[in-house]
Write an enzyme that holds these catalytic residues in place. Structure first.
Site, PDB file in Angstrom:
ATOM      1  N   GLY A 165       0.923  -1.167   0.127  1.00 43.65           N
ATOM      2  CA  GLY A 165      -0.120  -0.005   0.044  1.00 43.65           C
ATOM      3  C   GLY A 165       1.043   1.272   0.048  1.00 43.65           C
ATOM      4  CE1 TYR A 172      -8.773   4.422   8.939  1.00 41.19           C
ATOM      5  CE2 TYR A 172      -9.936   6.238   8.180  1.00 41.19           C
ATOM      6  CZ  TYR A 172      -8.803   5.574   8.195  1.00 41.19           C
ATOM      7  OH  TYR A 172      -7.791   5.698   7.199  1.00 41.19           O
TER       8      TYR A 172
HETATM    9  N1  LIG Z   1      -5.937   4.301   1.391  1.00 46.88           N
HETATM   10  C1  LIG Z   1      -6.606   5.604   1.703  1.00 46.88           C
HETATM   11  O1  LIG Z   1      -7.557   5.945   1.282  1.00 46.88           O
HETATM   12  C2  LIG Z   1      -6.051   6.256   3.046  1.00 46.88           C
HETATM   13  C3  LIG Z   1      -6.661   7.332   3.173  1.00 46.88           C
HETATM   14  C4  LIG Z   1      -6.207   8.230   4.122  1.00 46.88           C
HETATM   15  C5  LIG Z   1      -5.191   7.626   5.068  1.00 46.88           C
HETATM   16  N2  LIG Z   1      -4.968   6.115   4.999  1.00 46.88           N
HETATM   17  C6  LIG Z   1      -3.905   5.742   6.067  1.00 46.88           C
HETATM   18  O2  LIG Z   1      -2.655   5.340   5.317  1.00 46.88           O
HETATM   19  C7  LIG Z   1      -2.339   4.341   6.002  1.00 46.88           C
HETATM   20  C8  LIG Z   1      -1.778   3.269   5.168  1.00 46.88           C
HETATM   21  O3  LIG Z   1      -2.861   2.737   4.678  1.00 46.88           O
HETATM   22  P1  LIG Z   1      -3.030   1.879   3.065  1.00 46.88           P
HETATM   23  O4  LIG Z   1      -4.165   2.524   2.293  1.00 46.88           O
HETATM   24  O5  LIG Z   1      -1.667   1.770   2.508  1.00 46.88           O
HETATM   25  O6  LIG Z   1      -3.431   0.489   3.688  1.00 46.88           O
HETATM   26  P2  LIG Z   1      -3.057  -1.065   3.127  1.00 46.88           P
HETATM   27  O7  LIG Z   1      -4.022  -1.859   4.042  1.00 46.88           O
HETATM   28  O8  LIG Z   1      -2.790  -1.144   1.912  1.00 46.88           O
HETATM   29  O9  LIG Z   1      -1.653  -1.128   4.072  1.00 46.88           O
HETATM   30  C9  LIG Z   1      -1.483  -1.151   5.338  1.00 46.88           C
HETATM   31  C10 LIG Z   1      -0.270  -1.852   5.745  1.00 46.88           C
HETATM   32  O10 LIG Z   1      -0.212  -1.895   7.096  1.00 46.88           O
HETATM   33  C11 LIG Z   1      -0.008  -3.366   7.698  1.00 46.88           C
HETATM   34  N3  LIG Z   1      -0.425  -3.226   9.001  1.00 46.88           N
HETATM   35  C12 LIG Z   1      -1.637  -3.573   9.471  1.00 46.88           C
HETATM   36  N4  LIG Z   1      -1.672  -3.728  10.533  1.00 46.88           N
HETATM   37  C13 LIG Z   1      -0.337  -3.566  11.268  1.00 46.88           C
HETATM   38  C14 LIG Z   1       0.254  -3.679  12.517  1.00 46.88           C
HETATM   39  N5  LIG Z   1      -0.244  -3.982  13.663  1.00 46.88           N
HETATM   40  N6  LIG Z   1       1.558  -3.395  12.462  1.00 46.88           N
HETATM   41  C15 LIG Z   1       2.299  -3.402  11.470  1.00 46.88           C
HETATM   42  N7  LIG Z   1       1.648  -3.204  10.293  1.00 46.88           N
HETATM   43  C16 LIG Z   1       0.485  -3.392  10.070  1.00 46.88           C
HETATM   44  C17 LIG Z   1      -0.659  -4.135   6.617  1.00 46.88           C
HETATM   45  O11 LIG Z   1       0.194  -5.443   6.701  1.00 46.88           O
HETATM   46  C18 LIG Z   1      -0.353  -3.275   5.263  1.00 46.88           C
HETATM   47  O12 LIG Z   1       0.937  -3.772   4.945  1.00 46.88           O
HETATM   48  C19 LIG Z   1      -3.063   4.025   7.178  1.00 46.88           C
HETATM   49  O13 LIG Z   1      -2.735   4.603   8.321  1.00 46.88           O
HETATM   50  C20 LIG Z   1      -4.467   4.391   6.624  1.00 46.88           C
HETATM   51  O14 LIG Z   1      -5.347   4.778   7.645  1.00 46.88           O
HETATM   52  C21 LIG Z   1      -5.070   5.572   4.042  1.00 46.88           C
END
Ligand SMILES: NC(=O)c1ccc[n+]([C@@H]2O[C@H](COP(=O)([O-])OP(=O)(O)OC[C@H]3O[C@@H](n4cnc5c(N)ncnc54)[C@H](O)[C@@H]3O)[C@@H](O)[C@H]2O)c1
Length: 270
Positions: free
Chosen positions: A19, A156
């Protein structure tokens, strides 16, 4: 604005195996970072990420450490292995997060306690001791949900408001002056990753699911490739305690919380 050179720096990225976190790792290496640690619960995806990094940048630029950010011991091990491998640690990206109000205790544990674990280890110990230059950086990943409440995802939303609150407090001069670590935050808008492609049934109940169908359907996601270069500029330039939003693939804008003493039209309760 400050000016921080990513070249030669070492970064630890939680949730860095896939991600957004993985894209931040790639972009840091493209900007000349000395090394990155991917600290993630998913070992299989993590190993694949390391292989991909090695094929683009050669060996020795990245390590994977199995890390659950809710465990302070595992998080500390990720810091220790970063220093053992790369001699320094300059940047912590507190990126690991989940979106699932259906398991809200775990969501709070990862999105809030995980960030606190990272800040306590990074700010109070590892970055001041092991940074290679004059200052270090802790970048907390919040969300557009940290400034805009989502009715379908109140927990969230709360976790991401918490990330902003902690960034504001730990970003105050009292902490920067004693640690020389800039604590900053970026809140991505909706971005194309597994986190949002599979949002169904991650709510508190079917009532919340109905709200989600109305609330979230209009959003046009940005891509991870669009956001990662913007996040590098935030690492390079953002002053301590500042919050930045990156949405729609557009350049970052600062989100400034109103100072209550400056409110012109206070709404008083009769
Ligand atoms: N995708 C979106 O639209 C979006 C928007 C705003 C904020 N975010 C934030 O960005 C960050 C990354 O999100 P993303 O979209 O890449 O998500 P994703 O699900 O694609 O990736 C998240 C990663 O975190 C890892 N992970 C989960 N639990 C964990 C833990 N306890 N310890 C260590 N690693 C852990 C997962 O294995 C994965 O590799 C998050 O904090 C999310 O809230 C995402």
């Amino acid at each position: 604005m400050v000016s921080f050179d990513i070249t030669g720096k070492v970064a630890l990225i939680t949730g860095g195996a896939s991600g957004l976190g993985y894209k931040y790792a790639l972009e840091l290496l493209r900007k000349g970072a000395k090394g990155v640690t991917l600290a993630d619960v998913n070992a299989e995806v993590g190993q694949k990420a390391i292989e991909e990094i090695e094929s683009e940048f050669g060996k020795g630029k990245a390590v994977f450490v199995v890390t659950d950010v809710t465990s302070s011991e595992q998080f500390e091990e990720a810091f220790k292995q970063t220093v053992a491998n790369f001699q320094n640690v300059d940047i912590l990206v507190n990126n690991a997060g989940i979106l699932n109000d259906g398991i809200w205790q775990k969501e709070v544990d990862i999105n809030v306690n995980g960030v606190i674990n990272g800040i306590l280890l990074g700010l109070e110990n590892y970055i001041p001791k092991h940074k290679s230059g004059d200052e270090g950086v802790i970048l907390n990943i919040s969300s557009i949900a940290g400034i805009v409440p989502f009715a379908c995802l109140p927990v969230y939303t709360g976790t991401k408001f918490a990330v902003h609150g902690m960034t504001l407090a730990w970003g105050l001069p009292a902490h920067y002056e004693r640690t020389k670590v800039r604590v900053i935050a970026v809140g991505p808008g909706v971005t194309q990753t597994p986190l949002i492609t599979d949002m169904k049934n991650k709510n508190l109940s079917s009532e919340y699911e109905k709200i989600r169908e109305v609330e979230v359907s209009q959003a046009v996601p940005q891509t991870t490739d669009q956001i990662a270069p913007h996040v590098m500029r935030i690492i390079e330039k953002a002053p301590p305690g500042t919050l930045w939003i990156v949405e729609g693939g557009e350049k970052p804008y600062q989100y400034v919380m109103p100072d209550r003493h400056m409110l012109e039209n206070k709404i008083y309760l009769d």
